[in-house]
Design a protein around this motif. Sequence first.
Motif, PDB file in Angstrom:
ATOM      1  N   ASP A   1       0.903  -1.177   0.191  1.00  0.00           N
ATOM      2  CA  ASP A   1       0.019  -0.026   0.175  1.00  0.00           C
ATOM      3  C   ASP A   1       0.898   1.244   0.067  1.00  0.00           C
ATOM      4  O   ASP A   1       0.476   2.306   0.515  1.00  0.00           O
TER       5      ASP A   1
ATOM      6  N   GLY B   1      -4.526  -4.468  -3.761  1.00  0.00           N
ATOM      7  CA  GLY B   1      -5.358  -3.135  -4.026  1.00  0.00           C
ATOM      8  C   GLY B   1      -4.768  -2.063  -4.261  1.00  0.00           C
ATOM      9  O   GLY B   1      -4.287  -1.454  -3.551  1.00  0.00           O
ATOM     10  N   HIS B   2      -4.667  -1.686  -5.644  1.00  0.00           N
ATOM     11  CA  HIS B   2      -3.781  -0.513  -6.296  1.00  0.00           C
ATOM     12  C   HIS B   2      -4.792   0.476  -6.740  1.00  0.00           C
ATOM     13  O   HIS B   2      -5.511   0.409  -7.581  1.00  0.00           O
TER      14      HIS B   2
ATOM     15  N   SER C   1      -7.568  -0.967   1.140  1.00  0.00           N
ATOM     16  CA  SER C   1      -8.115  -1.078  -0.131  1.00  0.00           C
ATOM     17  C   SER C   1      -8.805  -2.407  -0.429  1.00  0.00           C
ATOM     18  O   SER C   1      -9.956  -2.294  -1.233  1.00  0.00           O
TER      19      SER C   1
ATOM     20  N   ARG D   1      -5.242   0.562   8.748  1.00  0.00           N
ATOM     21  CA  ARG D   1      -4.007   0.192   8.792  1.00  0.00           C
ATOM     22  C   ARG D   1      -3.181   0.865   9.714  1.00  0.00           C
ATOM     23  O   ARG D   1      -3.596   1.769  10.395  1.00  0.00           O
TER      24      ARG D   1
HETATM   25 MG    MG Z   1      -3.066  -1.704  -1.871  1.00  0.00          MG
END
Ligand code: MG
Length: 431
Positions: free
Chosen positions: A15, A42-43, A301, A307
Amino acid sequence: MRKKNIIVVGLQWGDEGKGKIVDLLSKEVDIIARYQGGNNAGHTVVSGSLSLVFRLVPSGMLNKDKICILGNGVVVDPVVLFEELDSLNKLGIEVKDRFFVSYKCHIIMPYHKRLDIARERLRGAGMIGTTGKGIGPAYEDKVARLGIRAVDLIDRDILYEKISLSLKEKNYLFKNVLGETVFNPDDLINKYLELGKRLKDFMIDSSEFINNKLDEGNNIMLEGAQGTFLDVDHGTYPYVTSSNTVSGSSLTGVGIGPTKIDAVIGITKAYTTRVGEGYFPTELKAELGNSIRDKGEEFGSVTGRPRRCGWFDANLIKEAAYLNGITGMVVTKLDVLSGLNKLKICTGYLLKGSIINHLPYSISDYDRITPVYEEFESWNGDIGGVRSFKDLPVNAQKYLIRLEEYTGLPIYIVSIGKERTQTIMLKNIFR
Ligand code: MG
Ligand code: GDP
Ligand code: IMO
């Protein structure tokens, strides 16, 4: 002179902002390929009012004339892939003739997901905190030579035989160890043959395809998923993902040779985050950690989990630098640090009276290390509109210079917001 081929990797625990940077750099390359991981990634790419989270499809996909590929090292959940392709289609993003999947990709099956989730339950307090997407069990099957590859989805007999073989052991585990219901191959075969029919149109030999394209003068960017310290060999084992995330694995993950690569770009946040369980020496547990989380919108994401946040760890980045052969770094989310009272950078760990400059070898030493910090004055105000280094507040400039000194890496790009335009380019990677 031939065009440059580059690898982009995360230097921390994922991330770091790979999605934003891969999208940004895509205009300079002809092909963007993923080489490992799956839809645990998850971009995020933000462009105007559009905010997209790419799970499997490479983050270059919004650039309409680029070729995007899932290399053989990626594990593919075809259900998730088609959901992603369908939503891109709805946005008017054409994928036909420019999105491809290696026929050698291993497939994530429903039993992999069930195994992932049940195993985490069995671990109890010792859980890894996986994304529950079946990533680990799919890679286990690959190495155990029980995996189903994309190409198997187009042959009924082979698929049936492979599912049946894989389920022999797993059904025993589900029934007798994990207290789960078992799978019947007959219930899976038709659905996965259907998915195979659709996947067939995208299948290529990624190695042959990419090598031919490179020979014709095209260039490639290899997009890493997760981050260096989630690497199954080099990360904070066992709190890692089940693939090699470091740059070296990008070569096997698409099937090209090391002589093709010109630069390896490492992405790091201006601080550190981690999602899931596991070691995190510079973690800030109290208020300050929460305030970074809120300001940086640090929520997973993929799973939406908060986080964990902490100070920049130069020790970690130095290690990531040699593990990946980094040529230069991108520092993201500098804007998030504006307005904090003081900033800290970890420069080493104190262990039994001595400073060590690497993560501890033994997991029992993680509880014994104390990070050593250098303190900095922060800066105030919104820096999201700054477009050159010299226009950054002086303390932000000093902070970045210290990051370079401590890590030994030059900074190529600084990111000061989610948007493509919120970027300060210090060096053109492709010239
Ligand atoms: Mg990510
Ligand atoms: P990836 O997995 O490495 O692609 O990163 P993620 O997309 O999971 O998480 C990074 C998050 O930070 C996303 O929500 C991005 O939109 C956001 N982001 C990226 N760069 C910046 C930045 O410079 N500043 C801020 N505030 N957000 C950023
Ligand atoms: P991107 O590509 C952050 C973490 C999970 C868990 C561990 C193992 O977006 O940076 P897994 O499901 O892979 O078996 O989970 O790895 N993890 C990530 N953390 N970013 C990711 O991807 C991650 N992919 C997996 O939270 O701790």
